[in-house]
Design an enzyme around this catalytic site. Structure first.
Site, mmCIF file in Angstrom:
data_model
loop_
_atom_site.group_PDB
_atom_site.id
_atom_site.type_symbol
_atom_site.label_atom_id
_atom_site.label_comp_id
_atom_site.label_asym_id
_atom_site.label_seq_id
_atom_site.Cartn_x
_atom_site.Cartn_y
_atom_site.Cartn_z
ATOM 1 N N SER A 12 -8.132 26.099 7.529
ATOM 2 C CA SER A 12 -7.871 26.251 8.959
ATOM 3 C C SER A 12 -6.948 27.453 9.098
ATOM 4 O O SER A 12 -6.499 28.010 8.097
ATOM 5 C CB SER A 12 -7.210 24.984 9.514
ATOM 6 O OG SER A 12 -5.943 24.809 8.923
ATOM 7 N N ALA A 56 -15.149 20.614 7.329
ATOM 8 C CA ALA A 56 -15.437 20.147 5.986
ATOM 9 C C ALA A 56 -16.113 21.236 5.161
ATOM 10 O O ALA A 56 -15.992 21.249 3.944
ATOM 11 C CB ALA A 56 -16.313 18.897 6.052
ATOM 12 N N THR A 96 -15.683 24.732 5.468
ATOM 13 C CA THR A 96 -14.792 25.817 5.052
ATOM 14 C C THR A 96 -13.584 25.292 4.284
ATOM 15 O O THR A 96 -13.023 25.993 3.459
ATOM 16 C CB THR A 96 -14.261 26.567 6.276
ATOM 17 O OG1 THR A 96 -13.521 25.640 7.070
ATOM 18 C CG2 THR A 96 -15.403 27.124 7.102
ATOM 19 N N ASP A 139 0.853 -1.179 0.000
ATOM 20 C CA ASP A 139 0.000 0.000 0.000
ATOM 21 C C ASP A 139 0.889 1.228 0.000
ATOM 22 O O ASP A 139 1.916 1.239 0.654
ATOM 23 C CB ASP A 139 -0.875 0.004 1.255
ATOM 24 C CG ASP A 139 -2.078 -0.892 1.073
ATOM 25 O OD1 ASP A 139 -2.568 -0.981 -0.066
ATOM 26 O OD2 ASP A 139 -2.504 -1.511 2.058
ATOM 27 N N ASP A 198 -5.192 -4.527 6.363
ATOM 28 C CA ASP A 198 -5.796 -4.479 7.689
ATOM 29 C C ASP A 198 -7.311 -4.424 7.656
ATOM 30 O O ASP A 198 -7.963 -4.830 8.591
ATOM 31 C CB ASP A 198 -5.225 -3.313 8.493
ATOM 32 C CG ASP A 198 -5.349 -1.994 7.765
ATOM 33 O OD1 ASP A 198 -5.926 -1.984 6.659
ATOM 34 O OD2 ASP A 198 -4.885 -0.974 8.302
#
Lengths: 744, 558
Positions: free
Chosen positions: A416, A411, A413, A330, A580
């Site tokens: 940060s 989510a 806007t 992965d 996993d």
């Protein structure tokens, strides 16, 4: 927008992306204590019933029994010496296996400590109502011993309790101390639903309260199976071990034939041989060395996996690991750090890079995401931790001023940032944004985020971005996207003035250090690496090129992964992968070596044939090396064992027949003392070499990744040529001592 | 006495000429045979033959069915030959000889069917022309063809991937081996032999009075036609008792070199065929390399032994010339001996019993190795491939992978077959020899007591068990004891390995091929060639060290 006042210290969250140093379980050197404690087991191993499966050792024991009878009926020093050393050969062989098992048991007992009986609070409810995943914890419970739990039972575990068995969390979220299993002291989060719902029996709940559905019957959990494997009680021979044992058996048969027919030839030639001498010759010729060490090598291979915190369900899987042709890795967490990292600062307009850097740093200081920290790291690395006050908004040591407010990412806007208060000691000469009258225009707001979101925010402040700046910004954003990265646009607003765009931070997937070298090694070993990622093809290829993997599976769904494995297997290749999630389970089951992460779901763990307790997907590479080392050790000791025969012939044949044909004394190239000392020396060498090689069998032959030809050349040189030469020296040395025995 | 520079030069020149001829033929013949065995075309002659024997040459056979065909065909051959031998006095061209006794007829029938051509009788004193032509010569062709077919079946096992254990059609392979490979070369070779003085007629043996007044039998017979296939098919059964030492079989140094060339021709070309069919010529080179490596060492040792002539008798006589033809000389005799024992031929142009002890020992060891240097037609290739698998298994683990050869994993099943097959011939040879030196009828045949006698018996069983057919001469083997024992040894030494090889071919064909990578053990490099040769010497050779030390080694060192 949520505002949090930044007064408390940020929580020390672990960096999931950084590579963990490999942790080994201690106490690996072979000690005398281990040898002594293995002795009783070795004596039990002499039981002929236990030797049916290893004809080489059975022949040794039958031979030793025969010489004992001969020594009793016709006692002399020589007969008893040979008999003694033949028994020693058998004992050393049993000892090798016993030592390996004892070490496995020591390993297992540390695992078993986690498997103690505990009391479980079993939910009392009709089975058909247990399907629901909510409200189960409110049902009445009763205390039962953990050993009585069955698959499908539901138990409630509260903080401080030990989880009674392997299962899935069906309700609740909690932190769990898994150090008993993994040795890792940092607690991990387990929650219902999703890929982090599996809990392991024997681990301790640190907080909260969860409801667990038991998925494995007691005594058959992964740890139980692993204990059985390392202890040797359930050890089955692997296919390669069986094939090798077959070769050893047929070599034994050939030499039994050669020695049995030697008597008629000797009689014909006029020199009947002592049965004692013939038995000694036979035991020296059959491949006792590898025969004695074969099971120890196998157990030690499993043991080495456990040392690296990997549990395997079968020895077969370890062996298959050596044969792997294709590794599916992965991207995230394996090839790249789990998170994107800032790699470049691209200012726009007349903004200086340092200015952009300072702003990006401030905006990220309180941002505790890995991306945020990576921005701080980048700026500090490039410009140094600022201890010069930048416009009064900096504290000594580069921290945020008191009263700063963090603007968390949301989510909606998609931005940060931070709002800095007006500094009390603003010096208008230093900061141009402070008016000449000494009044500050207001607090300073810095925002970073997706290009469109930041542009919208800038527009909302009434600013008009100049044409050239807008074009430059668009160009930067585009370039970063094309390179497989994520553009983070930074803007600021001081007071009520219109905001302005400062530039772009290039967030990119950073390939872990040393990955390229790792892949080069794998390529040299003949293993192809395929990077699997959900990214689009362009991004995926950019990272693949940087990491140096051989192939990419982009925009991969679990079905794509499964199809890729099937395709490779149809081409005759063996595939290894790590996974996993529950949706990894089919691919894990299909792959030849499927390593499930301990943090993953129980579905994944059931589907794979190994579990990595450290949940480190990079471990795959180590697992492959352990598998190869196991096979190499077997091959090397087989070669050594067979090559030894040449010298033994030179010791024993002249000793047997130089009375009859004095000219055969020329073959006594080692100039051994007497015929009897020669035969005895060969027998002693044959026994001692087993002991000498036990540490090698347990440790494994040194393995450095390289091409097959290089490996073959090196090992042939060391173990083939070494095997030819070593016994000449060894037998000669032993003979020097043996010749001193009176009455021989 | 040391050999003169001239004799060494002559020996070297002859060897270089031989290698040059073999080298020139290697690629074209190897490629031709690859086409023969993979073509889908049947000639008219072949089609007619298939109709007569009622087989479908295009039907792919499962290995069991292939094996049954081999065994059925060989059983029919044994019976036919037994009948011909027993009844020859009732058939034409019997030259007045009586039928063979039961043990003798059995021995001869088995001997020629198994490509051994061990001869307990003298050709000119026991076999009429019909037995020679219709019995022995026919078997010379088909027994060779059986060996080639089995080898090709094994090669197909490597070349095919994931089939249901089908490995070709025995009848097509057999027919093509005879019609397209053995017959054309034999015809040409026979003509060259005739041109050099080898006889080819149906005359009976004529009694003539020589000029000095003595009486002499001058034999006649279809010798050249049989001589060509005798060498080409690595059969070795001479028309005359003296075999290729007889002037009517091998008149001059040219025919001598031609015969050595014919012996080695197909065995050294088959690795090429193998390389082409498995799609990697380098693999063929490696197998050929191991074969020729062992062959050249044996030639060097034997030539040295014969030219230097260690031992009391040769030293006293000045050279080890006893039992050798002066027409050819020592070096040509040594070369012939190594060629004939390195393959399963067993034709001789000198008496191996008369070789020096080390020379005879090398020749014997050549056979004990399983005749893989370069081995009988077909049998050499499959023998060497078995050793290659063994080498891959022993050393292949050292590269950290489950051993694989040509993309086929060597697992438990493959290893069982290889182990049994490596075990078979030593078991036959050692047990046979041990029985023979322990019982009265066996000891009765030994001409000379001591180490040399042991070598004689060991040689006989090595020769029979490995289907060589050459004799050490000293042993009186025309007794019911030896005829029966050696017949059993020949039968087991031929068909047990064939059955195992075909079973292996079936297993390999049904296995999916694994593509090679940098992590795969390279099986085409000099390192591997050396490895295969070493495994042959150590694993197979070590079995025989005790008995050899009591035979040729003790004799050599005295």
């Amino acid at each position: 927008m949520t505002h949090t006042t930044l007064t408390q210290a940020p929580a020390p969250a672990g960096d999931a992306g950084s590579p963990r140093p490999p942790r080994r379980r201690p106490g690996r050197a072979l000690t005398w204590a281990q040898v002594c404690s293995a002795l009783p087991g070795a004596l039990r191993g002499l039981d002929p019933r236990a030797l049916w499966r290893t004809p080489v050792l059975l022949v040794v024991e039958v031979g030793a029994a025969a010489t004992t009878v001969l020594a009793v009926t016709d006692p002399d020093v020589f007969a008893w010496s040979v008999t003694l050393w033949l028994w020693a050969t058998a004992l050393f062989a049993a000892l090798a296996e016993s030592i390996a098992e004892a070490r496995g048991r020591a390993q297992a007992s540390s695992l078993r400590a986690t498997q103690q009986q505990t009391t479980a609070r079993k939910v009392l409810a009709p089975l058909d109502t247990i399907g629901a995943a909510t409200g189960l914890g409110d049902l009445p419970t009763t205390d039962v011993p953990s050993g009585s739990l069955r698959v499908g039972d539901v138990v409630v575990v509260v903080a401080g309790e030990t989880i009674p068995g392997d299962g899935d969390v069906v309700e609740g979220v909690a932190s769990v101390d898994e150090s008993a299993i993994t040795g890792e002291s940092a607690p991990v989060i387990r929650e219902s639903g999703g890929d982090r719902c599996a809990v392991t029996g024997g681990t301790v709940l640190l907080s909260d309260r969860i409801v667990v559905r038991v998925t494995t019957p007691p005594g058959q959990s992964f740890v139980d199976r692993m204990i059985a494997l390392v202890e040797g009680s359930e050890r089955r021979r692997t296919p390669n071990e069986v094939a090798l044992n077959l070769l050893l058996t047929s070599l034994t048969a050939v030499f039994v034939l050669a020695v049995a027919t030697l008597q008629p030839f000797a009689v014909y030639s006029g020199s009947r041989q002592d049965v004692l001498v013939l038995v000694a010759l036979l035991v020296c010729l059959i491949p006792t060395t590898i025969g004695a060490l074969l099971s120890a090598i196998g157990i030690a291979g499993m043991d080495r996996l456990v040392q690296r915190n990997v549990l395997a369900v079968s020895g077969r899987a370890v062996e298959a690991a050596g044969d792997v042709d294709v590794l599916l890795l992965d991207k995230t967490g394996t090839i790249t750090y789990g998170n994107r990292r800032a790699s470049a600062l691209l200012p726009v307009g007349r903004v200086r890079e340092a200015e952009l850097a300072a702003a990006a740093r401030l905006a990220s200081l309180a941002d505790d995401t890995p991306e945020g920290r990576s921005v701080v790291d980048l700026v500090d690395a490039r410009f140094g931790v600022p201890d010069v006050v930048d416009g009064g908004w900096h504290l000594e040591g580069g921290g945020l001023p008191q009263g700063s407010e963090l603007v968390a990412f949301s989510a909606q806007t998609r931005m940060s940032g931070v709002d800095l208060p007006l500094h009390p000691h603003v010096d208008p000469l230093v900061d141009p944004r402070v008016g000449p009258d000494g009044t500050a225009p207001g607090p300073r707001r810095i925002r970073k985020g997706a290009a469109s979101a930041v542009r919208r925010w800038v527009g909302s402040t009434g600013a008009r971005v100049p044409q050239d700046v807008a074009a430059q910004l668009a160009a930067h954003v585009d370039a970063v996207s094309r390179a497989g990265g994520t553009p983070l646009v930074v803007a600021e607003q001081v007071g009520d003035a219109p905001a302005r765009v400062l530039g772009v931070v290039h967030l990119k997937d950073v390939v872990k250090d040393g990955m390229r070298e790792r892949f080069d090694e794998l390529r040299a070993m003949g293993i192809r690496t395929v990077m699997v990622t959900g990214d689009n093809a362009v991004t995926a290829q950019a990272i693949a090129d940087e990491a140096g993997v051989d192939d990419v599976l982009a925009e991969a769904t679990p079905e794509d992964k499964l199809a890729l494995i099937r395709r490779e297997q149809e081409g005759g290749r063996l595939v290894a992968m790590a996974g996993d999630g529950t949706n990894d389970a089919p691919a894990l089951a299909q792959s030849d070596v499927g390593v499930a992460m301990a943090s993953g779901t129980s579905a994944a763990k059931e589907a794979g044939n190994m579990v990595d307790l450290d949940s480190d997907p990079t471990k795959l590479i180590e697992i492959v090396e352990i598998g190869k080392q196991l096979l190499i050790t077997r091959g090397a000791l087989t070669t050594f064992s067979v090559a030894n025969d040449v010298a033994k012939y030179f010791a024993i044949l002249p000793a047997m027949f130089s009375g009859l044909f004095p000219q055969l004394a020329v073959l006594n190239v080692m100039q051994l003392g007497s015929p009897r000392s020669a035969i005895l020396s060969a027998v002693i060498f044959n026994a001692l070499i087993i002991l000498v090689l036990v540490p090698l069998a347990l440790r494994g032959v040194r393995y450095r990744p390289s091409s097959a030809s290089a490996l073959l050349r090196r090992n042939l040189w060391v173990f083939g040529v070494g095997g030819l030469v070593a016994p000449f020296a060894g037998i000669k040395l032993i003979d020097l001592v043996v010749s001193l025995i009176p009455g021989l | 006495m040391s050999p003169t520079t001239l004799t060494i030069l002559a020996a070297g020149g002859q060897l270089i000429l031989l290698l040059a001829l073999l080298g020139a033929a290697h690629a074209p013949l190897g490629a031709y045979m690859a086409r023969v065995y993979s073509s889908s075309h049947h000639t008219r002659l072949e089609r007619g033959w298939y109709r007569v024997v009622r087989v479908d040459p295009d039907a792919q056979q499962h290995w069991r069915s292939y094996l049954m065909s081999v065994l059925g065909f060989s059983l029919a051959s044994v019976l036919a030959l037994y009948g011909l031998g027993r009844l020859q006095d009732h058939l034409p061209w019997d030259l007045g000889f009586t039928g063979l006794d039961p043990a003798g007829a059995w021995n001869t029938a088995v001997s020629f069917t198994t490509n051994t051509n061990w001869q307990w009788y003298s050709g000119e004193a026991a076999a009429g022309h019909l037995l020679q032509m219709a019995g022995l010569a026919v078997q010379n062709f088909v027994s060779a063809a059986v060996g080639m077919s089995v080898a090709i079946a094994l090669v197909r096992g490597f070349a095919r991937s994931g089939t249901d254990a089908r490995i070709g059609n025995f009848w097509a392979d057999l027919t093509r081996s005879v019609v397209r490979v053995l017959l054309p070369i034999s015809v040409v070779a026979a003509l060259v032999l005739v041109a050099n003085g080898v006889i080819q007629n149906l005359d009976p043996h004529t009694a003539v009075t020589t000029m000095t007044g003595g009486a002499q039998h001058v034999p006649g017979g279809p010798v050249a036609s049989q001589e060509a296939i005798k060498e080409l098919g690595t059969n070795g059964g001479g028309f005359f008792n003296a075999n290729s030492a007889h002037p009517f079989e091998n008149p001059n140094p040219v025919t001598n070199l031609l015969e050595i060339f014919l012996i080695l021709l197909i065995p050294t070309a088959l690795p090429r065929t193998f390389g082409i069919l498995v799609g990697d010529r380098r693999q063929g080179w490696a197998i050929l390399g191991a074969m020729t490596g062992l062959l050249l060492v044996a030639i060097a040792l034997t030539t040295w032994a014969e030219l230097a002539g260690p031992g009391a008798a040769p030293q006293a006589a000045g050279a080890a010339t006893e039992g050798k033809e002066t027409r050819f000389g020592l070096a040509a005799s040594a070369l012939f001996a190594v060629a004939t024992t390195g393959t399963s031929t067993g034709a001789v142009n000198a008496m191996h019993d008369s070789f020096t002890a080390p020379g005879g020992g090398v020749v014997l060891f050549d056979m004990l190795l399983g005749e893989v240097a370069p081995g009988g037609v077909g049998a050499g290739l499959y023998g060497m491939l078995i050793l290659a698998i063994l080498a891959v298994f022993v050393a292949g683990l050292m590269v950290g992978r489950t051993p694989e050869y040509l993309g086929k994993k060597i697992g438990r099943g493959e290893m069982t077959i290889v182990a049994l097959s490596v075990l078979t011939t030593p078991a036959i040879v050692l047990v046979g020899t041990a029985v023979a030196v322990s019982v009265e009828p066996g000891l009765a045949g030994v001409q000379e007591p001591g180490p040399h006698g042991l070598t004689e018996v060991l040689y006989a069983f090595a020769s029979a068990g490995n289907n060589n057919g050459s004799a050490f001469a000293g042993l009186t083997s025309g007794t019911p004891f030896y005829n029966t024992m050696l017949g059993l040894a020949m039968l087991a030494g031929r068909f047990v390995p064939i059955a195992l090889v075909l079973a292996l071919a079936g297993r390999l064909a049904s296995q999916r091929s694994v593509p090679a990578s940098a992590g795969t053990l390279p099986t085409h490099q000099p390192l591997f060639v050396g490895l295969v040769a070493t495994v042959a010497l150590v694993v197979v050779g070590l079995t025989f060290v005790p008995v050899l030390s009591l035979g040729p080694v003790a004799e050599s060192l005295s």
